[in-house]
Scaffold this active site. Structure first.
Site, PDB file in Angstrom:
ATOM      1  N   ALA A   1      13.429  48.722  85.147  1.00 22.58           N
ATOM      2  CA  ALA A   1      12.221  47.914  85.303  1.00 22.58           C
ATOM      3  C   ALA A   1      11.516  48.238  86.611  1.00 22.58           C
ATOM      4  O   ALA A   1      10.279  48.286  86.680  1.00 22.58           O
ATOM      5  CB  ALA A   1      12.577  46.429  85.241  1.00 22.58           C
ATOM      6  N   TYR A   2      12.304  48.466  87.661  1.00 18.79           N
ATOM      7  CA  TYR A   2      11.736  48.842  88.964  1.00 18.79           C
ATOM      8  C   TYR A   2      10.977  50.166  88.867  1.00 18.79           C
ATOM      9  O   TYR A   2       9.834  50.275  89.330  1.00 18.79           O
ATOM     10  CB  TYR A   2      12.864  48.946  89.981  1.00 18.79           C
ATOM     11  CG  TYR A   2      12.507  49.660  91.252  1.00 18.79           C
ATOM     12  CD1 TYR A   2      11.767  49.030  92.242  1.00 18.79           C
ATOM     13  CD2 TYR A   2      12.910  50.980  91.463  1.00 18.79           C
ATOM     14  CE1 TYR A   2      11.438  49.684  93.428  1.00 18.79           C
ATOM     15  CE2 TYR A   2      12.586  51.636  92.637  1.00 18.79           C
ATOM     16  CZ  TYR A   2      11.850  50.995  93.613  1.00 18.79           C
ATOM     17  OH  TYR A   2      11.512  51.650  94.761  1.00 18.79           O
ATOM     18  N   LEU A   3      11.595  51.157  88.243  1.00 20.03           N
ATOM     19  CA  LEU A   3      10.956  52.462  88.128  1.00 20.03           C
ATOM     20  C   LEU A   3       9.668  52.374  87.314  1.00 20.03           C
ATOM     21  O   LEU A   3       8.638  52.969  87.681  1.00 20.03           O
ATOM     22  CB  LEU A   3      11.916  53.455  87.479  1.00 20.03           C
ATOM     23  CG  LEU A   3      13.175  53.820  88.284  1.00 20.03           C
ATOM     24  CD1 LEU A   3      14.099  54.692  87.458  1.00 20.03           C
ATOM     25  CD2 LEU A   3      12.806  54.522  89.592  1.00 20.03           C
TER      26      LEU A   3
ATOM     27  N   LYS B   1       6.930  50.578  89.418  1.00 22.73           N
ATOM     28  CA  LYS B   1       6.369  51.474  90.435  1.00 22.73           C
ATOM     29  C   LYS B   1       5.451  52.509  89.799  1.00 22.73           C
ATOM     30  O   LYS B   1       4.376  52.825  90.325  1.00 22.73           O
ATOM     31  CB  LYS B   1       7.500  52.172  91.191  1.00 22.73           C
ATOM     32  CG  LYS B   1       8.182  51.318  92.240  1.00 22.73           C
ATOM     33  CD  LYS B   1       7.260  51.038  93.409  1.00 22.73           C
ATOM     34  CE  LYS B   1       7.982  50.452  94.597  1.00 22.73           C
ATOM     35  NZ  LYS B   1       7.042  50.050  95.663  1.00 22.73           N
TER      36      LYS B   1
END
Length: 219
Positions: free
Chosen positions: A130-132, A135
């Site tokens: 989810a972070y990738l 971003k």
């Protein structure tokens, strides 16, 4: 030069604030919690409480008024879940960019991460995936803007090792480690070099002095 930094009490942001204020620049650190103010002041910067998950672009723009540059160095942090990757790593980055445009602060430098344009590889944990994706979405939205002179910096794996002042900076760089000290040094150099606007740059440790590495990206 006056620079407003989102995520002002983050590990990279504090290093950046120390570098900027040590050379006589003004730095403003936007923070979510008032209790973070002392460490921002200790870095030589002016702390301003501004929760990017709870305000609108106009309120952020008021804090950006009169700045020469803006840096997005905020992040939900390793202890956060999927939801805050979306609200901070994507939505807050896009909101900060919109606020910079409204305030007339064209120069924007964003701290992102390597390989976020690619789909996370199989086996990636749900939160990190989810972070990738967050971003990557934020980077894409910022790159689509024509009202900002943006630069996106994508460091590799961050460490707290002492900086060496030598890096590898460019596109298609093999993923590796880089000290936060050197990330901050590169951010300063990017702010000083307007010709890096419009570039998305990978960063890891290397053998090239930071000023030389940044200058090479504009040739």
């Amino acid at each position: 030069m006056r620079t407003v930094i989102a995520g002002g009490n983050g590990q990279i942001a504090l290093r950046l604030e120390r570098l900027l204020t040590a050379r006589g620049d003004e730095a403003v650190g936007l923070i979510r919690r008032p209790e973070a103010a002392p460490e921002v002041r200790a870095a030589g910067a002016e702390p301003v409480v501004c929760d990017l998950e709870a305000v609108d672009a106009q309120e952020i723009a008021a804090h950006l008024a009169g700045a020469d540059a803006a840096v997005f160095a905020a992040g939900a942090g390793p202890g956060s879940g999927v939801a805050r990757k979306e609200t901070v790593d994507r939505a807050a980055a896009e909101l900060f960019a919109e606020a910079a445009a409204r305030a007339g602060v064209r120069r924007l430098v964003v701290v992102s991460a390597m390989r976020v344009d690619q789909e996370p590889p199989p086996g990636t944990g749900e939160v990190f995936a989810a972070y990738l994706r967050a971003k990557g979405a934020a980077d894409a939205a910022i790159r689509a803007r024509t009202d900002l002179d943006w630069t996106i910096l994508r460091p590799g794996r961050l460490t707290d090792d002492p900086g060496t002042g030598r890096v590898q900076l460019g596109t298609g760089v093999e993923r590796a480690e880089v000290p936060r000290d050197d990330v901050a040094a590169v951010l300063v150099a990017l702010l000083d070099e307007p010709r890096t606007a419009g570039l998305t740059l990978d960063l890891v440790s290397g053998t090239t002095p930071v000023p030389t590495a940044v200058a090479a990206t504009t040739s």
